[in-house]
Design an enzyme around this catalytic site. Sequence first.
Site, PDB file in Angstrom:
ATOM      1  CB  THR A 123     -43.699 -63.435 -34.580  1.00  0.00           C
ATOM      2  OG1 THR A 123     -44.679 -64.340 -34.091  1.00  0.00           O
ATOM      3  CG2 THR A 123     -42.328 -63.882 -34.139  1.00  0.00           C
ATOM      4  CD  GLU A 124     -48.961 -61.548 -32.843  1.00  0.00           C
ATOM      5  OE1 GLU A 124     -50.171 -61.545 -33.051  1.00  0.00           O
ATOM      6  OE2 GLU A 124     -48.128 -61.978 -33.669  1.00  0.00           O
ATOM      7  CG  ASN A 125     -43.961 -66.605 -31.167  1.00  0.00           C
ATOM      8  OD1 ASN A 125     -43.951 -65.737 -32.033  1.00  0.00           O
ATOM      9  ND2 ASN A 125     -43.432 -67.789 -31.359  1.00  0.00           N
ATOM     10  N   GLY A 126     -42.400 -63.486 -29.642  1.00  0.00           N
ATOM     11  CA  GLY A 126     -41.100 -63.045 -29.168  1.00  0.00           C
ATOM     12  C   GLY A 126     -39.916 -63.111 -30.095  1.00  0.00           C
TER      13      GLY A 126
END
Length: 217
Positions: A49-52
């Site tokens: 996921t792009e938030n880490g």
Amino acid sequence: MGMGVSVREAIAKRAAEEIKDGMIINLGIGIPTLVANYIPADVNVMFHTENGVLGMGPAPLKGEEDANLCNAGGIPITVVPGASYFDSTLAFGITRRGLLDITILGAFEVSEKGDLANWIVPGKIVSGMGGAVDLAQKAKKVVVLMNHTDKHGNPKIVRECTLPLTAEKCVDLIITDMAVIEVTEQGLSLLEVEASYTVEDVMKATGAEFHVADLVK
């Protein structure tokens, strides 16, 4: 015509067949999030996921949410054994280096060349393009899940996209409520038709020419 729960689930279930053991996967919002529910237990994958987070697990049970754990859409998540956390710079670095095996996205329009328009409808409020541009350009395989037509019955698979593009020539496979269509160098190829439709139905609902594969399922 809205998309019923079972139709959304059927599309997600078909998309899960594209996922193989050991893959690193990014799922977009909407129908793609449902794909995780259909991956067989013996297929080990890592969700990015792009938030880490790498190693996102299923949604937590009610009351067991962790305020520090959510996906890029802000939805509470869990993590699987072996998961790792990092900042969004590294999360995007993973995407931009082409390390994602597959990304599964929704779309407003896909062109016959595999151009993708999925981030903005002019005049509508939008939260931003998020990671869509990077994902569409850099993932090894890009699968689009969507309704075959919009709510007015207009084709969403078109010769040329009219909406602002997310990325050009990036889509590999389109899975809709009516069909499974592959984007090839020679154009669109119809691979599968949903049981309640015919090839002719799919032709009528598609705004672009396609080749009918020898073994349409």
